[in-house]
Design a protein around this motif. Structure first.
Motif: not given
Length: 264
Positions: A19, A30, A32-33, A37
């Motif tokens: 992560q 964060s 990884n989220q 995008r």
């Protein structure tokens, strides 16, 4: 969603996969989220990681003055064999150097496209391996200070690489017959005699799992040449952000840069 601030190297957390958190003015985002995008990154200034001046970053996040004066940018950061804190001799600031040098260190082998030897403080494991994008890593010595670890590395790097080829690391090509324990055994004869008491032979190989797929090619861009960049985030390995089209940005290479980050 727009964030702004000074870039520091990404923080990481050992997991499957690893992560990552982008550090902007000590606010953690964060990463990884954000896969899939679009990110727009705009370079808007500089902020030295040591003195906070807006002078242009010279190297390693430091302005030119701090790079040549700060104990956190001294030669022993890159060349641990030059450490003198164990002798009570200062390079730039003895108290700071003691806190960095007079602590347990690890000499290790890692695979970053090639097998390499490296040195880090024990407290920096596994962060150091993650930062360099190592697929596998194996401690081979544990020392009481930085000088001892540096002297072991100096001898071994006559026979093993001590630098990461970032392109090979990012291409993620793994030698099918790689065995770091076997490699450790093969180089045992080169271990310096005066430091053999620090050798570790019972350590286990650590495998690191990145949120990443190997690209067809590697195109690295910098904010110096491209002060504004937009792209879809696809993955992360080491300190490199991977964007659609096989474009990469080295976050650590931009420490001290001030940016606007627009998350679409």
């Amino acid at each position: 969603m727009i964030f702004s601030g000074q870039i520091l190297k990404m923080s990481s957390q050992l997991a499957e996969p690893i992560q990552y958190f982008l550090n902007l003015n000590h606010d953690l985002i964060s990463m990884n989220q954000l896969f899939g995008r679009e990110l727009r990154i705009k370079h808007i200034g500089y902020q030295c990681v040591n003195c906070d001046s807006d002078e242009k970053i010279y190297r390693m996040g430091f302005c030119k003055k701090c790079f040549f004066e700060s104990p956190y940018a001294s030669d022993t950061i890159i060349r641990p064999e030059l450490s003198t804190a164990h002798l009570g001799v200062a390079e730039r600031d003895l108290e700071v150097e003691k806190s960095i040098q007079l602590v347990p260190h690890i000499v290790y082998l890692s695979y970053t496209g090639d097998v390499k030897v490296g040195v880090t403080r024990e407290t920096q494991i596994p962060t150091r391996w993650i930062d360099q994008g190592a697929t596998f890593a194996l401690p081979i010595a544990r020392t009481e200070n930085r000088y001892e670890a540096g002297m072991i590395e100096v001898e071994l790097k006559n026979h093993v690489a001590d630098k990461t080829n970032f392109r090979k690391m990012l291409m993620d090509e793994l030698e099918s017959d790689l065995d770091l324990k076997d490699f450790r055994h093969k180089i045992a004869e080169y271990f310096p005699k005066d430091f053999k008491q620090f050798a570790s032979v019972d350590e286990q190989v650590v495998r690191l799992d990145y949120p990443y797929q190997a690209p067809e090619k590697v195109n690295v861009f910098t904010l110096d040449k491209h002060p504004e960049y937009s792209g879809i985030l696809k993955g992360i390995k080491g300190q490199y952000l991977q964007f659609e089209g096989d474009y990469f940005m080295n976050v650590r290479g931009h420490e001290g840069y001030v940016i606007e980050l627009d998350i679409k």
